[in-house]
Design an enzyme around this catalytic site. Sequence first.
Site, short mmCIF file in Angstrom:
data_model
loop_
_atom_site.label_atom_id
_atom_site.label_comp_id
_atom_site.label_asym_id
_atom_site.label_seq_id
_atom_site.Cartn_x
_atom_site.Cartn_y
_atom_site.Cartn_z
N CYS A 10 41.48 42.93 41.08
CA CYS A 10 40.47 42.04 40.52
C CYS A 10 41.20 40.86 39.88
O CYS A 10 42.36 40.62 40.18
CB CYS A 10 39.53 42.77 39.55
SG CYS A 10 40.26 43.31 37.99
N ARG A 16 37.17 45.59 36.37
CA ARG A 16 36.74 46.21 37.63
C ARG A 16 37.81 47.07 38.28
O ARG A 16 37.56 48.24 38.61
CB ARG A 16 36.28 45.14 38.60
CG ARG A 16 35.07 44.37 38.12
CD ARG A 16 34.77 43.18 38.98
NE ARG A 16 35.81 42.15 38.79
CZ ARG A 16 35.90 41.04 39.50
NH1 ARG A 16 35.03 40.79 40.45
NH2 ARG A 16 36.86 40.17 39.25
N ASP A 125 31.76 40.64 38.36
CA ASP A 125 32.65 40.73 37.21
C ASP A 125 31.80 40.77 35.94
O ASP A 125 31.12 39.80 35.62
CB ASP A 125 33.59 39.53 37.17
CG ASP A 125 34.69 39.67 36.13
OD1 ASP A 125 34.61 40.58 35.27
OD2 ASP A 125 35.64 38.87 36.18
#
Length: 155
Positions: A10, A16, A125
């Site tokens: 990420c 994440r 996100d």
Amino acid sequence: MSASRLLFVCLGNICRSPLVEAVARRRCAEVGLDVMVASCGTGSWHVGKGADARMRRAAEAAGFDLSGHRARQFQQGDLEAFDLVLAMDRDNLYGVERLVTPRSSAEIGLFLEWAASAPPAEFPDPYYGEEEGFTEAVALAERGVAGLIRRLRSR
């Protein structure tokens, strides 16, 4: 042949990807898949830091411990060290792809698409959002990892 070394990518490696790493580690172990999982970020802002406190709380509520996580940045060598590199969104995928060389051996893709768990194709996100975004991220990680396991087992 099943991928045995998985890397989740990420942006900062504090939300994440560490979540997906923790979910994949546990769920793969539960079904007897012998895989090594790790995570990193394309950016360097959070290197050495722990997972975001909001993500740690959401993960803990679902039974996943992110307390030992320390962020690291994606490196070109990861494309040789891992069999499968899965990015959380297209920006991170581009960050990975721009480091590909002729020596790179990893298969690269978007996590949710590769796992046949899209839509959405990109893993949102939650960093700039509210607490519920982190809880939703846990549910999406579980769904994505279930698809990942199905795909790995079918290889």
